[in-house]
Design a protein around this motif. Structure first.
Motif, PDB file in Angstrom:
ATOM      1  N   GLN A  22       0.929  -1.095  -0.099  1.00 13.19           N
ATOM      2  CA  GLN A  22       0.064  -0.033  -0.159  1.00 13.19           C
ATOM      3  C   GLN A  22       0.930   1.320   0.042  1.00 13.19           C
ATOM      4  N   ALA A  23       1.959   1.083   0.645  1.00 14.64           N
ATOM      5  CA  ALA A  23       2.650   2.360   0.765  1.00 14.64           C
ATOM      6  C   ALA A  23       3.383   2.604  -0.540  1.00 14.64           C
ATOM      7  N   ASP A  24       4.041   1.391  -1.192  1.00 16.09           N
ATOM      8  CA  ASP A  24       4.605   1.597  -2.649  1.00 16.09           C
ATOM      9  C   ASP A  24       3.393   2.170  -3.774  1.00 16.09           C
ATOM     10  N   GLU A  25       2.111   1.758  -3.624  1.00 15.77           N
ATOM     11  CA  GLU A  25       1.263   2.349  -4.387  1.00 15.77           C
ATOM     12  C   GLU A  25       1.009   3.790  -4.164  1.00 15.77           C
ATOM     13  N   ASN A  26       0.751   4.193  -2.834  1.00 20.98           N
ATOM     14  CA  ASN A  26       0.775   5.528  -2.458  1.00 20.98           C
ATOM     15  C   ASN A  26       2.048   6.451  -2.918  1.00 20.98           C
ATOM     16  N   ALA A  27       3.125   5.779  -2.995  1.00 26.33           N
ATOM     17  CA  ALA A  27       4.270   6.750  -3.385  1.00 26.33           C
ATOM     18  C   ALA A  27       4.166   6.836  -4.685  1.00 26.33           C
ATOM     19  N   VAL A  28       4.048   5.989  -5.730  1.00 27.68           N
ATOM     20  CA  VAL A  28       3.670   6.077  -7.027  1.00 27.68           C
ATOM     21  C   VAL A  28       2.731   7.162  -7.368  1.00 27.68           C
ATOM     22  N   LYS A  29       1.465   7.048  -6.568  1.00 27.24           N
ATOM     23  CA  LYS A  29       0.568   7.835  -6.801  1.00 27.24           C
ATOM     24  C   LYS A  29       0.548   9.147  -6.443  1.00 27.24           C
ATOM     25  N   PHE A  30       1.110   9.479  -5.248  1.00 24.54           N
ATOM     26  CA  PHE A  30       1.079  10.946  -4.475  1.00 24.54           C
ATOM     27  C   PHE A  30       2.572  11.452  -4.599  1.00 24.54           C
ATOM     28  N   GLY A  31       3.704  10.537  -4.365  1.00 27.13           N
ATOM     29  CA  GLY A  31       5.014  11.054  -3.958  1.00 27.13           C
ATOM     30  C   GLY A  31       5.870  11.563  -4.958  1.00 27.13           C
ATOM     31  N   GLN A  32       6.779  12.434  -4.390  1.00 29.88           N
ATOM     32  CA  GLN A  32       7.586  12.773  -5.046  1.00 29.88           C
ATOM     33  C   GLN A  32       9.011  12.589  -4.101  1.00 29.88           C
ATOM     34  N   THR A  33      10.207  12.384  -4.728  1.00 23.65           N
ATOM     35  CA  THR A  33      11.393  12.534  -3.922  1.00 23.65           C
ATOM     36  C   THR A  33      11.541  13.808  -3.415  1.00 23.65           C
ATOM     37  N   LYS A  34      12.447  13.648  -2.394  1.00 23.01           N
ATOM     38  CA  LYS A  34      12.950  15.145  -1.589  1.00 23.01           C
ATOM     39  C   LYS A  34      13.721  15.999  -2.767  1.00 23.01           C
ATOM     40  N   ALA A  35      14.482  15.345  -3.477  1.00 20.35           N
ATOM     41  CA  ALA A  35      15.311  16.145  -4.446  1.00 20.35           C
ATOM     42  C   ALA A  35      14.248  16.737  -5.655  1.00 20.35           C
ATOM     43  N   GLN A  36      13.194  16.110  -6.112  1.00 19.57           N
ATOM     44  CA  GLN A  36      12.305  16.848  -6.661  1.00 19.57           C
ATOM     45  C   GLN A  36      11.490  17.787  -6.238  1.00 19.57           C
ATOM     46  N   LYS A  37      10.975  17.743  -4.969  1.00 20.01           N
ATOM     47  CA  LYS A  37      10.450  18.824  -4.324  1.00 20.01           C
ATOM     48  C   LYS A  37      11.529  20.111  -4.137  1.00 20.01           C
ATOM     49  N   ASP A  38      12.650  19.638  -3.746  1.00 22.72           N
ATOM     50  CA  ASP A  38      13.738  20.735  -3.805  1.00 22.72           C
ATOM     51  C   ASP A  38      13.975  21.547  -4.932  1.00 22.72           C
ATOM     52  N   LYS A  39      14.024  20.775  -6.157  1.00 21.83           N
ATOM     53  CA  LYS A  39      14.173  21.251  -7.372  1.00 21.83           C
ATOM     54  C   LYS A  39      13.095  22.155  -7.807  1.00 21.83           C
ATOM     55  N   ALA A  40      11.716  21.883  -7.572  1.00 19.97           N
ATOM     56  CA  ALA A  40      10.426  22.494  -7.988  1.00 19.97           C
ATOM     57  C   ALA A  40      10.549  23.788  -7.115  1.00 19.97           C
ATOM     58  N   ARG A  41      10.898  23.604  -5.595  1.00 20.54           N
ATOM     59  CA  ARG A  41      10.740  24.863  -4.966  1.00 20.54           C
ATOM     60  C   ARG A  41      11.908  26.091  -5.350  1.00 20.54           C
ATOM     61  N   ALA A  42      13.063  25.544  -5.809  1.00 24.58           N
ATOM     62  CA  ALA A  42      14.051  26.396  -6.144  1.00 24.58           C
ATOM     63  C   ALA A  42      13.592  27.046  -7.439  1.00 24.58           C
ATOM     64  N   GLU A  43      13.139  26.377  -8.380  1.00 21.45           N
ATOM     65  CA  GLU A  43      12.503  26.905  -9.532  1.00 21.45           C
ATOM     66  C   GLU A  43      11.436  27.903  -9.378  1.00 21.45           C
TER      67      GLU A  43
END
Length: 57
Positions: A22-43
């Motif tokens: 269930q956690a893996d399924e939710n990670a695919v559905k909703f999750g972003q890695t920390k690096a992706q979040k940091d990159k989006a915030r920086a942009e």
């Protein structure tokens, strides 16, 4: 002779694997890695700075 199985251990292992699935399924559905979040915030911050720099008074 058959191997003795601890049923409570079996039940706990099955529940643990179900939660992991269930956690893996939710990670695919909703999750972003920390690096992706940091990159989006920086942009977003860079775009805001550039927009403020081009603003007329």
């Amino acid at each position: 002779m058959a191997k003795v199985t601890n049923l409570s251990r079996f039940r706990k292992d099955r529940a643990k694997s179900a939660k992991r699935a269930q956690a893996d399924e939710n990670a695919v559905k909703f999750g972003q890695t920390k690096a992706q979040k940091d990159k989006a915030r920086a942009e977003a911050e860079k775009a805001a700075r550039e927009l403020d720099g081009k603003r007329r008074d």
